[in-house]
Each structure stands twice: as C-alpha cells, then as structure tokens.
Design an enzyme around this catalytic site. Structure first.
Site, mmCIF file in Angstrom:
data_model
loop_
_atom_site.group_PDB
_atom_site.id
_atom_site.type_symbol
_atom_site.label_atom_id
_atom_site.label_comp_id
_atom_site.label_asym_id
_atom_site.label_seq_id
_atom_site.Cartn_x
_atom_site.Cartn_y
_atom_site.Cartn_z
ATOM 1 N N GLY A 210 1.086 -1.136 0.025
ATOM 2 C CA GLY A 210 -0.002 -0.044 0.053
ATOM 3 C C GLY A 210 0.953 1.216 0.074
ATOM 4 N N ILE A 211 0.368 2.457 0.707
ATOM 5 C CA ILE A 211 1.053 3.614 0.914
ATOM 6 C C ILE A 211 2.625 3.448 1.343
ATOM 7 C CG2 ILE A 211 0.796 5.779 2.007
ATOM 8 C CD1 ILE A 211 -2.061 5.559 2.120
ATOM 9 N N ASP A 230 8.115 -3.706 8.773
ATOM 10 C CA ASP A 230 6.919 -4.300 9.089
ATOM 11 C C ASP A 230 6.416 -5.621 9.849
ATOM 12 O OD1 ASP A 230 3.902 -4.902 8.190
ATOM 13 O OD2 ASP A 230 4.255 -3.686 6.576
ATOM 14 N N ASN A 280 4.306 5.391 9.037
ATOM 15 C CA ASN A 280 3.349 5.002 8.246
ATOM 16 C C ASN A 280 2.081 3.819 8.470
ATOM 17 O OD1 ASN A 280 1.865 4.453 5.231
ATOM 18 N ND2 ASN A 280 2.814 2.571 5.724
ATOM 19 N N ALA A 281 3.061 2.953 9.379
ATOM 20 C CA ALA A 281 2.064 1.841 9.887
ATOM 21 C C ALA A 281 0.821 2.377 10.634
ATOM 22 C CB ALA A 281 2.857 0.977 10.875
ATOM 23 N N LEU A 289 -19.160 3.708 18.266
ATOM 24 C CA LEU A 289 -18.609 3.541 19.553
ATOM 25 C C LEU A 289 -19.374 2.784 20.538
ATOM 26 C CD1 LEU A 289 -16.468 4.924 21.523
ATOM 27 C CD2 LEU A 289 -18.130 6.907 21.876
ATOM 28 N N ASN A 339 -15.117 10.625 11.539
ATOM 29 C CA ASN A 339 -16.045 9.859 10.519
ATOM 30 C C ASN A 339 -16.690 8.862 11.365
ATOM 31 O OD1 ASN A 339 -16.625 8.789 8.061
ATOM 32 N ND2 ASN A 339 -14.496 7.586 7.920
ATOM 33 N N TYR A 345 -9.969 5.481 15.462
ATOM 34 C CA TYR A 345 -9.008 5.649 14.370
ATOM 35 C C TYR A 345 -8.904 7.315 14.216
ATOM 36 C CZ TYR A 345 -7.172 5.857 9.568
ATOM 37 O OH TYR A 345 -6.504 5.946 8.327
ATOM 38 N N THR A 379 -6.294 1.761 -2.332
ATOM 39 C CA THR A 379 -5.504 0.877 -1.619
ATOM 40 C C THR A 379 -6.399 -0.403 -1.221
ATOM 41 O OG1 THR A 379 -5.726 1.543 0.688
ATOM 42 C CG2 THR A 379 -3.590 2.447 -0.646
#
Ligand code: NAD
Length: 438
Positions: A210-211, A230, A280-281, A289, A339, A345, A379
């Site tokens: 991915g990114i 990773d 980035n991870a 919630l 969101n 997140y 992605t």
C-alpha cells in the site's frame, strides 16, 4: 484510471456526464523522469518580496516563463506573489491578475498564491483572506487543476525552492486547496535535485504494501537507503519491497515492548543513525462507539499513536535522529473531519496532528516534523469499503477521483527533502480537496 473514469472519457460517457452534470474526473499528470515538470509556461505576477526569489527558482527548476505565442496556447501554472497585499483594498490585485488568465490555464494546471503568515503581516485581515480565495479557485478549476496557498515567513525567501518544485509539477497531482507554511531556516541545497536524498537513511514503517511500499519506492528513487519495517507476518512481501528498492528489511511489531530499542539499535549499528522517519504503519478496527469492544479501541491507539510516540522518544533520547532530520506522520482526513465508525481511528489520526505540533516545537532547529493526511487513496484498505460508500469517497473531492499511493509518497518526499528545512509543523492533505472536513 478507475472504471467510471474510463467511461467518462469515452465518447458516449462524455455526452452522458455533460448532460447529467456528473463528476468528470480528468486523468492526472503525475511525475515522470522523462517529461518536464510542467507542459507549458508559468506566469508569475504580483509585487511583493518573493517575485525575484521565485523567478530564480523557476529558472533553476527549468520552468519556462515565456508568454504563450498564440491565444490558443495555455499556461501550465499561474503563480502570484501576494505578500505585498497590505490592505483589504489591495485584494483587488488578485482579481486583476487572475481574472484575465484563469481560463487560459491548461489541463492539470497549477495555481500557487504566495503570502505572508497572517500573524507577521501588516494586514492580518488581507493575508488571511487569501485562504478563501485560493480554496475557491481549487474548487472552480476543472481538468485536474490544483490551487495552493503558501505562507512564506519573513526571512524564508531563500527556502521556497523544494516547495515550489513540488507544487509546480506532477508530484503534487492529488494535493489541492492546501495552506502550507515555510519558516526561516538554513537550507541544505542538494547537489543533484533528481537524487536529493543521496547518502541519507530513511525508516518507513508498514512498508510491505500500500502507501508504505510507495513511500519506500519514492524515497529510494530520490536516493535514500530505505529501512523497510513491517510485522513478521508480512515478511515475504516486506523482503520483496526491500529488494526492489535496494534497501533493507526490518521485521518487527512496532507495538512490542522491545521495538523502540531494536529500531534504535538497528539504525545506529548498521547505519550510524537515521535522517528520515516515516510513521506510516496504521490499522483500522471500525465500529460505532457503542458497539466497539475495548480491544478494538486499544489496538488502534497502540499501533497508530502510542507506538510512534515511544519510537520517537527512543530515537531522540539515543541521538539517533541526525541533524536536519525529518519525522513524518501519516494522519488522515478522518482525523480532521471525524468519521462514523472511526472514533478510535480518528482519535489517533488527530493525535498525529498533535504530535506534529508538539514535536516540531521540541525539535525546532534540529529536525522538521510534518504529516500527510490522505483522503481517499486506492489501496487494499479502501477496496474493502462497500461500493456505494467507496464511490462517494472517490468522487466527493475537487478532482472527482481517488488518489494513488504514489501521491502520498511524493508529498512525504517533499517533506523529506533536505532543502525543506523551513517546512515544519505542517499537516498537508493529499485528498484532491475532499469535501470532508475543513
Ligand atoms: P495497509 O493496511 O495496506 O498497510 C499498513 C501496513 O502497516 C501493513 O503492511 C501492516 O502490516 C503494517 N502494520 C500494521 N500494524 C503494524 C505493527 N504493529 N507494526 C508494524 N507494521 C504494522 O494500509 P494503507 O492503506 O497503505 O495505509 C497506510 C497508512 O495510511 C495508514 O496509517 C493509514 O491509516 C493511512 N491512511 C490510508 C488511507 C487510504 O485511503 N488508504 C487514507 C488515510 C490514511
């Protein structure tokens, strides 16, 4: 090109899209080593302290400043130095410059407005007003055009080159409607602008796909030795990326208690330190919630925020981050706008912005700290989103399409650039000027 985009480019598609007023995503012109940064001339206007330094940058970057020969020829970019605007009346200069030429901007054209940070300006009001102008231009531009405002501090005039080279090229294809700050700083000019990171060491977490894999590739293209990190479960993919970029692989889980020490040891023993750290991870554990279990909350906080803080602290304490270093976070537009289903997140991604604020102050003069905030990037993470939400995410931005991992990577590479020393404390969205959030 996604499927809708191919349809919109076809003869029948163009007709349907035009009749129904549907989004019309223009193919973006991205960086290629075989092409010039832009496909036409740049028009430079305005009358402030930046006109001359910017003219020198355009020449050094090989950008053409000739006036188009015929009326049918297009400008590739319009750059306006608004630092001289010191009153509300003088905002008219924006209209006077842009109105006659804005429709002469070619496909994937660039608009860059240069201003003074409002808190340093003679008229805070007029300089703050530039933001509304630039963001609206970004929303009005068609055919892949982008618009940004760059606040250049007094004394930072000599530090604008890396930023202008980024903004006036395909490297910033998916960045629009952003406000960037450049502060005064001693700038390290690279010997070779095509390999600015030659001799530098970069650490990229979550680099197996991915990114993260795209970031590893772009930093390696720019000359860095990339340590690709990773989790062990991603070992095979990780080695493949590390081999491809001529870097090395470091298998570990950043949340483990021994991770910060192992990272410091690896970087100091094998490379004598690190120049660029890219956090980035990241993971998601989406649930509203009331339905989220504590494990889902904790896992996201650990990977996306707490582990990064521990790694940063260990690197700084060990003196492993070399001078003129770079710490780069990966936030998200969810961290700005919030969101549904992502309280965990979004908490961490807003926390990354806090990390930029806190650490950029703590490390001032030693290292820069910035973050990218990706919007909808094509992605595996976004391929798993249900179709209708995915289509909404893709289209609800000024460019009417998703970005590519390389778009995030190019933005990271601009932060990582040795000449970007004045670029610190920024959070730049790579979201095609998404309608979500500010
Ligand atoms: P991805 O899931 O494809 O890649 C994330 C990588 O991080 C994986 O290789 C994973 O193994 C690694 N990782 C996870 N936990 C780890 C740990 N504990 N230790 C070491 N590595 C670990 O995701 P992606 O889409 O490439 O996203 C990369 C980053 O960009 C993430 O921080 C994500 O939140 C952010 N982001 C992505 C998007 C998007 O549209 N894809 C949008 C906004 C932000």
């Amino acid at each position: 090109m996604d499927r809708y985009q191919s349809f919109a480019q076809s003869a029948i598609g163009r007709f349907v899209v035009g009749k129904l007023g549907l989004p019309n995503p223009h193919p973006l012109r991205r960086h290629s080593p075989d092409r010039p940064p832009l496909d036409g001339p740049v028009l430079l206007g305005g009358g402030g302290r930046l006109v001359e330094p910017v003219r020198a940058v355009l020449t050094s970057a090989g950008l053409d400043t000739a006036v188009p020969a015929t009326d049918a020829d297009r400008y590739a970019a319009l750059v306006f130095d608004a630092t001289g605007i010191d009153s509300t009346e003088r905002l008219r200069e924006l209209y006077d410059f842009f109105h006659p030429v804005i429709r002469k901007l070619g496909p994937c054209g660039r608009v860059v407005v240069l201003g003074t940070p409002p808190e340093q300006a003679a008229s805070r009001i007029a300089q703050r007003a530039l933001e509304g102008f630039t963001r609206s231009v970004g929303k009005e531009l068609k055919r892949g055009g982008t618009a940004q405002l760059v606040h250049v501090a007094e004394g930072a005039e000599g530090g604008v080159e890396s930023t202008l080279r980024f903004l006036l090229s395909g490297r910033s294809a998916y960045v629009s409607g952003q406000v960037v700050r450049i502060g005064a700083a001693e700038v390290e000019r690279p010997e070779d602008w095509d390999r600015p990171l030659a001799g530098k060491v970069a650490l990229v977490t979550g680099a197996s796909r991915g990114i993260g894999a795209a970031i590893a590739e772009v930093l390696a293209r720019d000359g860095a030795h990339v340590v690709c990190l990773d989790v062990p479960a991603q070992g095979a993919e990780l080695s493949e990326v590390a081999n491809r970029v001529g870097g090395s692989a470091l298998q570990l889980d950043i949340t483990s208690a021994t991770a910060p020490g192992r990272i410091v040891d690896h970087l100091t023993q094998r490379h004598g330190g690190v120049d660029v750290v890219v956090h980035n991870a990241g993971i998601t554990r989406d649930r509203t919630l009331g339905r989220m279990d504590a494990a889902g909350w904790d896992a996201v906080i650990e990977v996306n925020l707490a582990a990064q803080e521990r790694v940063n602290a260990a690197l700084v304490e060990a003196g492993a981050l070399r001078s003129n270093g770079r710490v780069i976070g990966v936030s998200s537009i969810a961290g700005i706008a919030g969101n549904v289903g992502q309280t965990n997140y979004a908490t961490t991604k807003a926390g990354v912005i806090g990390m930029v604020d806190q650490l950029s102050a703590e490390l001032a003069g030693r290292a820069t700290v910035n973050a990218v905030a990706p919007g909808f990037i094509e992605t595996r993470m976004t391929a798993a989103v249900p179709l209708l939400i995915r289509e909404a995410g893709r289209r609800m931005n000024s460019l009417s399409q998703g970005g590519l991992p390389v778009d995030v990577a190019e933005t990271v590479a601009w932060f990582a650039h040795p000449a970007s020393t004045g670029v610190t404390g920024n959070v730049v969205r790579v979201c095609g000027q998404s309608l979500l959030g500010a």
